[in-house]
Design a protein around this motif. Structure first.
Motif, PDB file in Angstrom:
ATOM      1  N   ARG A 122     -18.856  28.285 -35.792  1.00 29.54           N
ATOM      2  CA  ARG A 122     -19.883  27.776 -34.874  1.00 29.54           C
ATOM      3  C   ARG A 122     -20.471  26.485 -35.430  1.00 29.54           C
ATOM      4  O   ARG A 122     -20.696  26.349 -36.626  1.00 29.54           O
ATOM      5  N   GLN A 123     -20.759  25.556 -34.502  1.00 29.82           N
ATOM      6  CA  GLN A 123     -21.300  24.255 -34.897  1.00 29.82           C
ATOM      7  C   GLN A 123     -22.304  23.822 -33.836  1.00 29.82           C
ATOM      8  O   GLN A 123     -22.012  23.862 -32.639  1.00 29.82           O
ATOM      9  N   VAL A 124     -23.509  23.442 -34.277  1.00 29.06           N
ATOM     10  CA  VAL A 124     -24.531  22.930 -33.383  1.00 29.06           C
ATOM     11  C   VAL A 124     -24.393  21.416 -33.318  1.00 29.06           C
ATOM     12  O   VAL A 124     -24.386  20.725 -34.343  1.00 29.06           O
ATOM     13  N   LEU A 125     -24.285  20.881 -32.091  1.00 25.47           N
ATOM     14  CA  LEU A 125     -24.087  19.455 -31.896  1.00 25.47           C
ATOM     15  C   LEU A 125     -25.177  18.907 -30.982  1.00 25.47           C
ATOM     16  O   LEU A 125     -25.707  19.620 -30.119  1.00 25.47           O
ATOM     17  N   TYR A 126     -25.475  17.633 -31.169  1.00 25.50           N
ATOM     18  CA  TYR A 126     -26.555  16.982 -30.422  1.00 25.50           C
ATOM     19  C   TYR A 126     -25.980  15.825 -29.621  1.00 25.50           C
ATOM     20  O   TYR A 126     -25.075  15.104 -30.072  1.00 25.50           O
ATOM     21  N   GLY A 127     -26.545  15.646 -28.429  1.00 22.46           N
ATOM     22  CA  GLY A 127     -26.061  14.597 -27.547  1.00 22.46           C
ATOM     23  C   GLY A 127     -26.192  13.215 -28.135  1.00 22.46           C
ATOM     24  O   GLY A 127     -25.397  12.320 -27.846  1.00 22.46           O
ATOM     25  N   GLU A 128     -27.214  13.016 -28.957  1.00 21.80           N
ATOM     26  CA  GLU A 128     -27.410  11.704 -29.572  1.00 21.80           C
ATOM     27  C   GLU A 128     -26.192  11.299 -30.405  1.00 21.80           C
ATOM     28  O   GLU A 128     -25.795  10.130 -30.421  1.00 21.80           O
ATOM     29  N   ASN A 129     -25.584  12.256 -31.100  1.00 22.38           N
ATOM     30  CA  ASN A 129     -24.402  11.965 -31.909  1.00 22.38           C
ATOM     31  C   ASN A 129     -23.130  11.891 -31.063  1.00 22.38           C
ATOM     32  O   ASN A 129     -22.286  11.005 -31.261  1.00 22.38           O
ATOM     33  N   LEU A 130     -22.992  12.837 -30.116  1.00 22.83           N
ATOM     34  CA  LEU A 130     -21.759  12.908 -29.344  1.00 22.83           C
ATOM     35  C   LEU A 130     -21.578  11.705 -28.430  1.00 22.83           C
ATOM     36  O   LEU A 130     -20.453  11.266 -28.197  1.00 22.83           O
ATOM     37  N   ASN A 131     -22.667  11.145 -27.923  1.00 18.87           N
ATOM     38  CA  ASN A 131     -22.568  10.022 -26.993  1.00 18.87           C
ATOM     39  C   ASN A 131     -22.145   8.720 -27.657  1.00 18.87           C
ATOM     40  O   ASN A 131     -21.968   7.707 -26.977  1.00 18.87           O
ATOM     41  N   ARG A 132     -21.978   8.743 -28.973  1.00 21.59           N
ATOM     42  CA  ARG A 132     -21.451   7.548 -29.633  1.00 21.59           C
ATOM     43  C   ARG A 132     -20.004   7.294 -29.214  1.00 21.59           C
ATOM     44  O   ARG A 132     -19.533   6.163 -29.245  1.00 21.59           O
ATOM     45  N   TYR A 133     -19.303   8.366 -28.842  1.00 19.90           N
ATOM     46  CA  TYR A 133     -17.914   8.250 -28.397  1.00 19.90           C
ATOM     47  C   TYR A 133     -17.782   9.019 -27.082  1.00 19.90           C
ATOM     48  O   TYR A 133     -17.324  10.164 -27.054  1.00 19.90           O
ATOM     49  N   PRO A 134     -18.207   8.421 -25.976  1.00 18.98           N
ATOM     50  CA  PRO A 134     -18.283   9.141 -24.691  1.00 18.98           C
ATOM     51  C   PRO A 134     -16.929   9.580 -24.137  1.00 18.98           C
ATOM     52  O   PRO A 134     -16.873  10.455 -23.282  1.00 18.98           O
ATOM     53  N   ALA A 135     -15.825   8.972 -24.605  1.00 18.41           N
ATOM     54  CA  ALA A 135     -14.508   9.332 -24.070  1.00 18.41           C
ATOM     55  C   ALA A 135     -13.951  10.604 -24.688  1.00 18.41           C
ATOM     56  O   ALA A 135     -12.947  11.128 -24.210  1.00 18.41           O
ATOM     57  N   THR A 136     -14.578  11.139 -25.731  1.00 17.13           N
ATOM     58  CA  THR A 136     -14.064  12.330 -26.401  1.00 17.13           C
ATOM     59  C   THR A 136     -14.418  13.586 -25.614  1.00 17.13           C
ATOM     60  O   THR A 136     -15.323  13.588 -24.768  1.00 17.13           O
ATOM     61  N   ARG A 137     -13.719  14.672 -25.911  1.00 21.21           N
ATOM     62  CA  ARG A 137     -13.923  15.921 -25.177  1.00 21.21           C
ATOM     63  C   ARG A 137     -15.322  16.487 -25.414  1.00 21.21           C
ATOM     64  O   ARG A 137     -15.957  17.006 -24.481  1.00 21.21           O
ATOM     65  N   LEU A 138     -15.810  16.410 -26.643  1.00 21.49           N
ATOM     66  CA  LEU A 138     -17.129  16.966 -26.931  1.00 21.49           C
ATOM     67  C   LEU A 138     -18.229  16.209 -26.196  1.00 21.49           C
ATOM     68  O   LEU A 138     -19.198  16.812 -25.738  1.00 21.49           O
ATOM     69  N   ALA A 139     -18.101  14.890 -26.080  1.00 23.01           N
ATOM     70  CA  ALA A 139     -19.097  14.121 -25.334  1.00 23.01           C
ATOM     71  C   ALA A 139     -19.039  14.455 -23.852  1.00 23.01           C
ATOM     72  O   ALA A 139     -20.077  14.463 -23.170  1.00 23.01           O
ATOM     73  N   GLN A 140     -17.858  14.764 -23.345  1.00 24.13           N
ATOM     74  CA  GLN A 140     -17.732  15.133 -21.939  1.00 24.13           C
ATOM     75  C   GLN A 140     -18.346  16.493 -21.647  1.00 24.13           C
ATOM     76  O   GLN A 140     -18.706  16.776 -20.504  1.00 24.13           O
ATOM     77  N   LEU A 141     -18.473  17.349 -22.687  1.00 26.77           N
ATOM     78  CA  LEU A 141     -19.122  18.648 -22.475  1.00 26.77           C
ATOM     79  C   LEU A 141     -20.564  18.477 -22.031  1.00 26.77           C
ATOM     80  O   LEU A 141     -21.075  19.254 -21.212  1.00 26.77           O
ATOM     81  N   ILE A 142     -21.252  17.486 -22.575  1.00 28.84           N
ATOM     82  CA  ILE A 142     -22.656  17.275 -22.224  1.00 28.84           C
ATOM     83  C   ILE A 142     -22.793  16.886 -20.764  1.00 28.84           C
ATOM     84  O   ILE A 142     -23.680  17.367 -20.055  1.00 28.84           O
ATOM     85  N   ASN A 143     -21.891  16.028 -20.303  1.00 31.42           N
ATOM     86  CA  ASN A 143     -21.989  15.545 -18.924  1.00 31.42           C
ATOM     87  C   ASN A 143     -21.445  16.543 -17.906  1.00 31.42           C
ATOM     88  O   ASN A 143     -21.628  16.347 -16.704  1.00 31.42           O
TER      89      ASN A 143
END
Length: 487
Positions: free
Chosen positions: A31-52
């Motif tokens: 398990r890993q806790v992730l924050y949108g502030e970090n993930l949105n640095r690379y919006p094309a990645t799968r993890l950044a798309q999870l937020i949207n």
């Protein structure tokens, strides 16, 4: 998945601020806790798309992950957790390093799944990836060659089938018993020819011709002629049966074969026809020079010796180390020869007449040969000589270890590739039967030997569901999960 769908709170515009979103991803139990502030640095990645995708419904969510728990706001992925721990570093450090022990090809597939570009992979890790890709390409090439050898296309005419049979007979000793016999015969002819060339120079075995010149014994000459006849027949058969004749002609080893054969015929022509066009002395000198070229045939052994091929490749990969060795020696030779010439000028019987002449002394001293034809006579000159051979020993010893490592690495790599190719063929044979758990080599040959049905059968053989799956042998796209980690 639990109960009612519950999505995160949204603002009046219908979406939560991406920077404030906190999500939990569960990758293979990690398990890993992730924050949108970090993930949105690379919006094309799968993890950044999870937020949207949170406000897009379950169809959008499940297009990105394997499962989702709205109560915990936790996304589940059945992927390799060790690779994910490396990939997640991109959001914090801007680059990715691959952990030791992870298969580079599997890691590349994981990066493609998480939609992370390969340019973020560190250069040192890209080197491992390129090496692994080269290994897989080599395995695929070997497997494809074996499959081509097993396959018999019914649409080919008799000449094509005969040509392929001769090629396997002359070039692939492992293909049949007859091919192994021919390879052994070729090896023996090379050895006999080399021994005859050496024996022919012994004065006791030579005879005197009508003009008083020492020539080879007729028996040795006949053996030499028989060997040349075999080499000629072998070369012609290989050239006729070659699938790519241009590549065959310009290949280095085949050029060596030509140089091993050509002097015999040229000297034969000069002996019988050259006397009328030039003086007899010139003809004899030309024939003698051509006969010296017979030493080239010893290099023919490289075609039959894996050890010599490995040594050649190791030296080719060690050009940098060999260049450093030559540079060290060149600098040392120049310095110590100049010092030796200067220090020996005070002695009346000096052997160091000039700096270029001193180069020879520096070479044989730094390489610890020491013929003794040139040597220092002054005290300073002897100290200079002692320093030069000590520096020579150090300069020669430094690059030796990398060269040996290249040899051992390539030799072990070839053994691994041979084992991997055999393993892949066994797995292809295992899965080639329809609903069968096993198969035999004859069945594999039957599958490859069928006429019109061969393409479909070939596709069956090319799909291997093993952990060492070779993507180059299949047009289908395959990704490994954490349960299919590379062994």
């Amino acid at each position: 998945m639990a109960g009612e769908s519950r999505f995160p709170d949204v603002d009046s515009n219908g979406s939560e601020k991406n920077e404030d979103i906190e999500i939990i991803v569960n990758v293979g139990g990690a398990r890993q806790v992730l924050y949108g502030e970090n993930l949105n640095r690379y919006p094309a990645t799968r993890l950044a798309q999870l937020i949207n995708c949170l406000s897009g419904g379950y169809d959008t969510i499940f297009s990105l992950c394997d499962d989702y728990d709205p109560g915990k706001r936790e996304f589940y992925f059945d992927r390799d957790p060790d690779a994910f721990k490396c990939i997640i570093d991109i959001y914090y450090f801007g680059e990715i390093h691959m952990k030791k022990g992870i298969c580079p090809i599997c890691f590349k597939n994981e990066m493609e799944f998480w939609k992370v570009d390969l340019k973020f992979l560190d250069d040192c890790c890209k080197t491992h990836l390129s090496e692994k890709k080269e290994e897989l390409e080599e395995i695929a090439r070997r497997v494809q060659l074996i499959l081509d050898d097993l396959g018999v296309d019914a649409s080919e005419n008799r000449w094509k089938r005969c040509q392929k049979y001769i090629w396997k007979l002359m070039e692939k000793p492992e293909s049949s018993y007859s091919a192994r016999v021919i390879a052994v015969l070729s090896f023996l002819f090379i050895l006999i020819s080399s021994v005859v060339m050496c024996l022919g120079t012994i004065p006791e075995l030579q005879i005197v011709d009508s003009e008083g010149n020492h020539v080879e014994h007729p028996t040795l000459d006949n053996i030499e002629t028989a060997c040349i006849g075999w080499f000629t027949l072998e070369y012609v058969l290989r050239l006729i049966s070659s699938p790519n004749k241009l590549y065959f002609v310009i290949s280095f080893m085949n050029i060596i074969d030509v140089f091993a054969i050509l002097p015999f015929y040229v000297s034969l022509i000069l002996t019988h026809l050259g006397a009328g066009m030039m003086e007899l002395t010139n003809v004899q000198q030309a024939v003698q020079a051509l006969r010296i070229m017979r030493i080239a045939r010893i290099f023919k052994l490289a075609r039959h010796s894996t050890g010599l091929q490995t040594l050649t490749y190791a030296l080719k990969r060690s050009f940098k180390e060999l260049g450093l060795l030559l540079m060290y020696l060149a600098v040392g030779i120049f310095v110590f020869s100049a010092l030796g010439y200067t220090m020996e000028q005070s002695h009346p019987e000096t052997l160091f007449k000039s700096i270029p002449q001193s180069f020879w002394w520096a070479i044989i001293t730094m390489t610890t040969v020491g013929y003794g034809d040139i040597y220092p006579k002054t005290t300073l000159g002897k100290l200079n000589a002692a320093t030069s051979f000590l520096c020579g020993v150090i300069a020669i010893a430094l690059p030796i270890h990398p060269i040996i490592n290249n040899f051992v690495r390539y030799y072990n790599k070839q053994r691994v590739l041979e084992t991997a190719a055999k393993h892949e063929l066994e797995l292809m044979e295992l899965y080639s039967g329809e609903g069968k758990v096993g198969g035999s080599k004859n069945e594999l040959e039957d599958l490859m030997g069928e006429g019109k049905d061969r393409p479909s059968r070939s596709r069956q053989l090319k799909v291997s569901h093993s952990d060492t799956f070779i993507h180059l042998l299949s047009d289908q796209k395959h990704y490994r999960t954490r349960l299919q980690s590379c062994k």
